[in-house]
Write a protein that holds these residues in place. Structure first.
Motif, short mmCIF file in Angstrom:
data_model
loop_
_atom_site.label_atom_id
_atom_site.label_comp_id
_atom_site.label_asym_id
_atom_site.label_seq_id
_atom_site.Cartn_x
_atom_site.Cartn_y
_atom_site.Cartn_z
N PHE A 18 39.68 37.12 52.12
CA PHE A 18 40.01 37.22 50.53
C PHE A 18 38.45 38.25 50.42
O PHE A 18 38.82 39.15 49.56
CB PHE A 18 40.08 36.27 49.84
N SER A 19 37.44 37.80 50.58
CA SER A 19 36.20 38.65 50.28
C SER A 19 36.10 39.87 50.89
O SER A 19 35.74 40.75 50.16
CB SER A 19 34.84 37.73 50.64
N GLU A 20 36.65 40.19 51.88
CA GLU A 20 36.74 41.26 52.42
C GLU A 20 37.69 42.38 51.83
O GLU A 20 37.50 43.43 51.46
CB GLU A 20 37.20 41.37 54.15
N TYR A 21 38.77 41.66 51.39
CA TYR A 21 40.10 42.45 50.68
C TYR A 21 39.15 42.68 49.26
O TYR A 21 39.51 43.91 48.91
CB TYR A 21 40.98 41.44 50.47
N VAL A 22 38.35 42.04 48.50
CA VAL A 22 37.83 42.18 47.36
C VAL A 22 37.02 43.26 47.59
O VAL A 22 37.02 44.42 46.48
CB VAL A 22 37.21 41.05 46.62
N HIS A 28 37.45 50.82 46.52
CA HIS A 28 38.59 51.90 46.20
C HIS A 28 38.55 52.19 44.97
O HIS A 28 38.54 53.30 44.56
CB HIS A 28 39.88 51.18 46.81
N MET A 29 38.45 51.32 44.15
CA MET A 29 38.19 51.49 42.74
C MET A 29 37.24 52.08 42.41
O MET A 29 37.22 53.16 41.40
CB MET A 29 38.38 50.22 41.97
N ALA A 30 36.00 52.16 42.71
CA ALA A 30 34.88 52.75 42.61
C ALA A 30 35.09 54.31 42.90
O ALA A 30 34.86 55.26 42.29
CB ALA A 30 33.68 52.49 43.24
#
Length: 68
Positions: A18-22, A28-30
């Motif tokens: 999950f932390s890897e996904y976040v 990606h958002m940046a």
């Protein structure tokens, strides 16, 4: 005890995934934000670009002064 250890290891793996996904999502958002926001450069050659920056600054000022 062995089953409890297995459950804890499984939970740790899920947290790591999950932390890897976040982290991937934040990257990606940046990168997307960099593509969406025009660069701020000091040229007065394009009046449309200047108008865009003025409008964006005005909108951000309005939003920041808005009470929740």
């Amino acid at each position: 005890m062995a089953m409890e250890s297995t459950l804890q290891n499984g939970t740790g793996a899920v947290r790591e995934d999950f932390s890897e996904y976040v982290a991937h999502l934040q990257l990606h958002m940046a990168l997307q934000a960099r593509n969406l926001v025009p660069t701020l450069k000091q040229t007065n050659s394009d009046s449309r670009e200047q108008l865009l920056h003025q409008t964006q600054a005005h909108f951000e000022k309005l939003v920041s002064r808005r009470s929740l």
